[in-house]
Scaffold this motif. Structure first.
Motif, PDB file in Angstrom:
ATOM      1  N   GLN A  70       0.829  -1.204   0.000  1.00 45.24           N
ATOM      2  CA  GLN A  70       0.000   0.000   0.000  1.00 45.24           C
ATOM      3  C   GLN A  70       0.863   1.252   0.000  1.00 45.24           C
ATOM      4  OE1 GLN A  70      -2.388  -0.616   3.487  1.00 45.24           O
ATOM      5  NE2 GLN A  70      -4.052  -1.588   2.347  1.00 45.24           N
ATOM      6  N   ARG A  71       1.897   1.265   0.828  1.00 44.45           N
ATOM      7  CA  ARG A  71       2.785   2.436   0.892  1.00 44.45           C
ATOM      8  C   ARG A  71       3.522   2.623  -0.430  1.00 44.45           C
ATOM      9  NH1 ARG A  71      -0.354   3.508   4.040  1.00 44.45           N
ATOM     10  NH2 ARG A  71      -0.114   3.394   6.271  1.00 44.45           N
ATOM     11  N   GLU A  74       1.141   4.215  -2.840  1.00 42.39           N
ATOM     12  CA  GLU A  74       0.993   5.633  -2.519  1.00 42.39           C
ATOM     13  C   GLU A  74       2.198   6.422  -3.022  1.00 42.39           C
ATOM     14  OE1 GLU A  74       0.432   5.757   1.694  1.00 42.39           O
ATOM     15  OE2 GLU A  74      -1.570   4.852   1.582  1.00 42.39           O
TER      16      GLU A  74
END
Length: 94
Positions: A70-71, A74
């Motif tokens: 997820q990071r 992003e």
């Protein structure tokens, strides 16, 4: 016809890469949890304490892997936005 064959080859190549990445992750998970959680080699049975440890280890590893993904996504979105802003800025100056 050559274009279709090339396209299928690219799809198969991507599938193979994806499967290879999955296997690397699975093997890493197995190795880490086995080394951390299996202590008793005197019996063929898995003890309840080892079983709980392995479950917790796998859950933590998968959650960590999901969070990193997820990071990374992003970060990629921000990097893409910065590139697009730089392109638009340089395009406006010309």
């Amino acid at each position: 016809m050559a274009g279709i064959a090339q396209g299928l080859e690219n799809v198969n190549s991507e599938q193979i890469k994806s499967f290879r990445d999955f296997l690397i992750s699975y093997n890493k998970l197995s190795e880490i949890c086995f080394n951390d959680c299996v202590w008793d080699f005197t019996t063929r049975n898995v003890k309840s304490q080892e079983d709980r440890c392995i479950s917790n280890c796998a859950e933590k590893y998968l959650k960590m892997n999901q969070r990193i993904s997820q990071r990374f996504q992003e970060f990629q979105m921000i990097a893409n936005e910065n590139v697009m802003a730089a392109v638009q800025k340089s395009g406006n100056k010309i």
